[in-house]
Design an enzyme around this catalytic site. Sequence first.
Site, PDB file in Angstrom:
ATOM      1  N   GLY A  99       1.142  -0.792   0.022  1.00  0.00           N
ATOM      2  CA  GLY A  99       0.112   0.135   0.387  1.00  0.00           C
ATOM      3  C   GLY A  99       0.629   1.139  -0.087  1.00  0.00           C
ATOM      4  O   GLY A  99       2.110   1.320  -0.536  1.00  0.00           O
ATOM      5  N   GLY A 100       0.879   2.599   1.085  1.00  0.00           N
ATOM      6  CA  GLY A 100       0.840   3.396   0.929  1.00  0.00           C
ATOM      7  C   GLY A 100       2.133   3.522   1.478  1.00  0.00           C
ATOM      8  O   GLY A 100       2.802   4.080   0.773  1.00  0.00           O
ATOM      9  N   ASP A 212      -9.762   4.604   7.418  1.00  0.00           N
ATOM     10  CA  ASP A 212      -9.720   3.754   5.912  1.00  0.00           C
ATOM     11  C   ASP A 212     -10.610   2.714   5.656  1.00  0.00           C
ATOM     12  O   ASP A 212      -9.654   1.642   5.347  1.00  0.00           O
ATOM     13  CB  ASP A 212      -8.355   3.896   5.400  1.00  0.00           C
ATOM     14  CG  ASP A 212      -7.945   3.341   3.780  1.00  0.00           C
ATOM     15  OD1 ASP A 212      -8.827   3.723   3.485  1.00  0.00           O
ATOM     16  OD2 ASP A 212      -6.847   2.623   4.326  1.00  0.00           O
TER      17      ASP A 212
END
Length: 890
Positions: A99-100, A212
């Site tokens: 992911g980020g 999130d």
Amino acid sequence: MASRETTGGAGDWERVQALFHEALARPAAERRAWVQGACGGDAALVAEVWSLVEADAAGSAVLDAGLPGLARTLLDEAHAAPGPPVFGRYRVLSRLGEGGMGVVYAARRDDLEATVAIKVLRHAWLSPARRGRFADEQRILAQLDHPGIARIHDADVLPDGTPWFAMEYVDGVAIADFCRDRALPLPARLAVFRDVCDAVAHAHARLVVHRDLKPSNILVRADGRVKLLDFGISKQLQSPGEADAPVDPTRTVARLMTPAYAAPEQIAGGPVSVQTDVYALGVILYELVAGRRPFDLSDRTPAEAEALIVSADPPRPSTSPDRVAAGRAAWADLDVLCLTALQKAPGRRYASVEALVRDLDHFRRGEPLEARPDRLAYRAGKFARRHWRSLATAAVVGLMLAGMATYYTWRLSAARAGAVAEAARVERIQRFMTSLFEGGDEAAGPAADLRVRTLIDRGAQQAAALDADPAAQADLYRTLGELYQKLGEFPRADDLLGRALDLDRRLAADGAQADAGAPIDAGARVGATLVAQALLRLDEARLDEAERLAREGLAQARATRPAVHPDVARATAALGQVLEARGDTTGAIAAGEEAVRLYAEGGEHTAEYAAALGQLADAHYYAGDYDTADAINQRVLAAVKRIYGERHPRVADVLINLGASQVDRGRYREAEAFYRPAVAILEAFYGPDHYRTASALTMLGRALVYQKQFDEGVPLLARALDVQERVNGPVHPRVASALNDLGSAALQQGRLDEAEARFRRMLDVYRQVYAGEHYLQGIALSNLASVLMAKGEVARAEALYREAIGIYTRTQGADHLNTGIARIKLGRALVRQRRWRDAETELLAGDAIVSARAAPTVSWLVSAREDLVTVYEALGEPDKAAAYRAPKHP
């Protein structure tokens, strides 16, 4: 450096950076001396700062290469090999995703045969904020203890300073894919979604906002259990209901959200609160029921997508062509559920996840929603739909009676006669109950100090007066028998329950009828009495007979009652209690889940439902699943307080259960806080000499002894043993439990002969009570081995530890907490015999099992790590020894 990174966060890294820059501002010849002085003698800090100074002098800083070089470095890393082959004790199996901020790997710990997920911070050197968020995620996960949230197991850093942590590996699929691929109907989808809400509510209760929530962060296993993942951008609030400060919309953390599930305030960079997660849950619910998201963001620019989310109203989910099947009235409420959660202004949404869950439960039960206007027509319609069968039946019966009144005149007459007979029976029982207070003298009122036991004794003497109505007489015998059982008068209870069963069987054999000619459901009465006898045998620790009676009673209930009748639920719950006592946790959990399902048919607000839920929690506790047990018990505690009030024995029962799991985790002070009010409740209700009071005293005494408070703990245990022996006789599990704790206290105080005698008697009781193997026998063997260790008889102790481990493994499993503790104890016995490699194997295995379930400070873990230091020093492996001298966890 590794230990600093484990315990530190963004603040540590910022200090390193500040020292580094100050060092560069000084002449090169003075830098080394200045760094040593500025670090205050912290050798690790000196090394870290000086390494940066040297790297700068060599021109190796990554940013020195300029923007093209930096881009090339990042791209090279993105296409590099999957990462290091090992993380501590974990061997990488595959790359799961990224992911980020992080990359996630599947990894295996071979000594435990356990698979975990390893999350690694990518490009840890880019920014202290990234490292800080990664450390925050570790800290937040360590605080969350819920079966619906993936747990953290371990954390460390790589040699280059890159942090990582190991967490629960979840073999599941995203919630939206799970519902779609299995074509789940609406009720099943809502049940799965409710489990997600429970997990989010647990996080909110600990002031953690996820920020999130989306389907890819919510996995569902094959068995239907949900797991909430990825708290990478979560936020811990300072107080309930507090919102984040406004966020600069250009900051990276604000952009790590997923726009399709982000609330308008996130998009706009406004304050974030628990209602931000409510919005995301609303999007997920919308997707589950409508088959699509509220807004289609495909082919839209970021600016267009943000404008749509912030200003446009989503269409009603009922208008989606991909929606799940549901009736028109159901869709009207589903629209309200979804659109209330998706309101633009946080203040107009559901105020909390709990509020969303309440309306979700209202919908599932066919009740009016709190979010709907309180109109009479709406509530009347809901009532009609919820009770349509009853209303339809009433309407049909009304029409039939109107059309065939003459034909059914004689039936009405028979029904009236039956009602008169039932009224006469009730009147006889009322007179009977009144006579208990009169004591045979109608002119005398009851004494001011008349005791419950006196009333029950009179009832047992006078029940024979109901010979004319054997069904009522059997009911009274059964009730009085159960009351004597609660008082600990087991022989009198056995006599009265035996009389009730004889009467019920005679009624069944004779095909008996009530006075008005209506048949008596004698077969069902037989089943109810068999179940009552099974529970009495359970209290008497006659487990073989208890199981036989419980199964016979359940079979009778199923043969004579509808499938969802309370009698079937009661018999199922009784069988679960017996199986739990026999150590069959798998069977107990299955029976408990079935009983909960059956009782739920009558509503989740009933005392019977709460009792079945508590029994299910017990089964999970004995299976070693403390997280699930605690989560269920918290629900039970709220329910029994609502039903019975704050000072009822059922409240004490749940407090004791919550304390027991704290003891097993090594949190003795927390356990004491549960046990003290439980003892006070039971002593006030039953008196000081009741077996239930004594059982609670045993638990409190145990917690005190673990805290070395012998002066208070040991007398409580001795008092409990005396009561249990008087009530239950010398051979009973409750007697063995008190012996166990007295033996532990004697062992800790160095009274070894007394401890050995207590544990040998305890072992003898368990061998007499339980046919075959039972985990309680393993506890007695392990404790007896500890006495032999203290006496220096190490070889004999080793043999008993191995026998105990075998019993635990076969009855509870290789990864149960009891198995882990016993392996740590066996490791110490092997250390005493200088069998270093054998000791290492047992200590590492025990440490891994216990550390996954108990606090790092629990005595067993401290003992294991002390012994591992001894082992590695003896083997000439100082690096490994040093690792176990340092704190294990951040």
